[in-house]
Design a protein around this motif. Structure first.
Motif, short mmCIF file in Angstrom:
data_model
loop_
_atom_site.label_atom_id
_atom_site.label_comp_id
_atom_site.label_asym_id
_atom_site.label_seq_id
_atom_site.Cartn_x
_atom_site.Cartn_y
_atom_site.Cartn_z
N PRO A 46 0.80 -1.23 0.00
CA PRO A 46 0.00 0.00 0.00
C PRO A 46 0.84 1.28 0.00
O PRO A 46 0.49 2.26 -0.67
CB PRO A 46 -0.84 -0.11 1.29
N VAL A 47 1.94 1.28 0.71
CA VAL A 47 2.80 2.47 0.74
C VAL A 47 3.41 2.68 -0.64
O VAL A 47 3.42 3.81 -1.15
CB VAL A 47 3.90 2.34 1.82
N TRP A 48 3.91 1.61 -1.25
CA TRP A 48 4.46 1.71 -2.60
C TRP A 48 3.41 2.22 -3.58
O TRP A 48 3.69 3.10 -4.41
CB TRP A 48 4.98 0.35 -3.08
N LEU A 49 2.20 1.67 -3.52
CA LEU A 49 1.14 2.08 -4.45
C LEU A 49 0.82 3.56 -4.30
O LEU A 49 0.63 4.26 -5.30
CB LEU A 49 -0.11 1.22 -4.23
N LEU A 50 0.76 4.03 -3.07
CA LEU A 50 0.49 5.46 -2.85
C LEU A 50 1.61 6.34 -3.39
O LEU A 50 1.36 7.36 -4.02
CB LEU A 50 0.26 5.74 -1.36
N MET A 51 2.85 5.95 -3.14
CA MET A 51 3.97 6.76 -3.62
C MET A 51 4.02 6.81 -5.14
O MET A 51 4.41 7.82 -5.72
CB MET A 51 5.30 6.23 -3.06
N ILE A 52 3.58 5.73 -5.80
CA ILE A 52 3.62 5.67 -7.26
C ILE A 52 2.38 6.30 -7.88
O ILE A 52 2.48 7.09 -8.82
CB ILE A 52 3.79 4.21 -7.73
N PHE A 53 1.19 5.98 -7.36
CA PHE A 53 -0.05 6.40 -8.00
C PHE A 53 -0.74 7.61 -7.38
O PHE A 53 -1.62 8.19 -8.01
CB PHE A 53 -1.03 5.22 -8.07
N ALA A 54 -0.36 7.98 -6.16
CA ALA A 54 -0.95 9.16 -5.52
C ALA A 54 0.14 9.99 -4.85
O ALA A 54 0.07 10.30 -3.66
CB ALA A 54 -2.01 8.73 -4.50
N PRO A 55 1.19 10.35 -5.61
CA PRO A 55 2.34 11.00 -5.00
C PRO A 55 2.06 12.39 -4.43
O PRO A 55 2.76 12.83 -3.53
CB PRO A 55 3.36 11.07 -6.14
N MET A 106 13.60 7.99 -1.30
CA MET A 106 13.62 8.43 -2.69
C MET A 106 12.41 9.29 -3.00
O MET A 106 12.52 10.35 -3.64
CB MET A 106 13.66 7.22 -3.64
N TYR A 107 11.24 8.88 -2.54
CA TYR A 107 10.01 9.64 -2.75
C TYR A 107 10.14 11.03 -2.14
O TYR A 107 9.82 12.04 -2.78
CB TYR A 107 8.83 8.87 -2.13
N ARG A 108 10.63 11.11 -0.89
CA ARG A 108 10.75 12.41 -0.22
C ARG A 108 11.78 13.30 -0.90
O ARG A 108 11.59 14.50 -1.05
CB ARG A 108 11.08 12.22 1.26
N GLU A 109 12.89 12.70 -1.33
CA GLU A 109 13.91 13.47 -2.05
C GLU A 109 13.35 14.01 -3.37
O GLU A 109 13.60 15.15 -3.74
CB GLU A 109 15.14 12.60 -2.35
N GLU A 141 2.28 11.79 1.51
CA GLU A 141 3.43 12.51 2.06
C GLU A 141 3.62 12.20 3.54
O GLU A 141 4.75 11.98 3.99
CB GLU A 141 3.27 14.00 1.83
N ARG A 142 2.53 12.19 4.29
CA ARG A 142 2.64 11.87 5.72
C ARG A 142 3.11 10.44 5.94
O ARG A 142 3.96 10.18 6.79
CB ARG A 142 1.30 12.10 6.41
N LEU A 143 2.55 9.52 5.18
CA LEU A 143 2.91 8.12 5.33
C LEU A 143 4.37 7.89 4.95
O LEU A 143 5.10 7.19 5.66
CB LEU A 143 1.99 7.27 4.45
N ALA A 144 4.80 8.48 3.85
CA ALA A 144 6.18 8.29 3.39
C ALA A 144 7.19 8.95 4.33
O ALA A 144 8.36 8.56 4.34
CB ALA A 144 6.35 8.85 1.98
N ALA A 145 6.76 9.90 5.12
CA ALA A 145 7.66 10.56 6.07
C ALA A 145 7.85 9.75 7.34
O ALA A 145 8.74 10.04 8.14
CB ALA A 145 7.12 11.95 6.41
N SER A 146 7.06 8.70 7.51
CA SER A 146 7.12 7.93 8.75
C SER A 146 7.93 6.65 8.60
O SER A 146 7.63 5.83 7.73
CB SER A 146 5.71 7.56 9.21
N PRO A 147 8.92 6.46 9.45
CA PRO A 147 9.65 5.18 9.43
C PRO A 147 8.82 4.05 10.04
O PRO A 147 9.20 2.88 9.94
CB PRO A 147 10.90 5.48 10.25
#
Length: 149
Positions: A15-24, A97-100, A30-36
């Protein structure tokens, strides 16, 4: 049971990958990708896999050689623990990579294939991203965007 949990490992990251690719551009992405913390469920599975083979796992990481790792991967839990570790690491790498890319304003259409490649072959995806990142950053320095007045 190990087989089912092995399959679940990737589906926890998907789900995290799908969001970063299809709903960047979605704020939730953004919030999800910022969380370890996204990797915590995967790390729980890693622990479930690793505990039964802890002596073999410890031998493989404390004194690494190819034969010790080969022996570890012949055990279902050993291979599954290594897989969970790879999935967790790749996810954290993809999030960085997404955040960068967002920070540098690299277009999502350029990032989508890089993220997909990172899911499949992270060394290749990361190498290409680093090249794009260096090129993009250099281009931004040569053609700075004027600050709003």
């Amino acid at each position: 049971m190990t087989g089912i949990l092995f399959e679940l490992t990737f589906f926890l990251a998907a789900p995290v990958w799908l969001l970063m690719i299809f709903a960047p551009r979605w704020r939730g992405t953004e919030r999800l990708a910022a969380s370890p913390l996204t990797v915590l469920p995967i790390l729980v599975l890693w622990a479930v896999f690793a505990v039964p083979v802890l002596p073999e796992l410890w031998a493989a990481v404390s004194s690494p050689d190819i034969d010790t790792f080969r022996d570890l991967t012949t055990l279902a839990n050993g291979a599954a623990a290594l897989w969970a570790q790879v999935i967790a690491w790749d996810l954290l790498l993809g999030q960085w990579m997404y955040r960068e890319a967002r920070r540098l304003s690299i277009p999502p259409l350029l990032m989508a294939p890089l993220l997909l490649l990172t899911i499949l072959l992270s060394p290749v995806g990361l190498s290409l991203f680093l090249a794009v990142r260096a090129t993009w950053a250099t281009g931004k320095k040569q053609h700075p965007v004027p600050a709003p007045a």
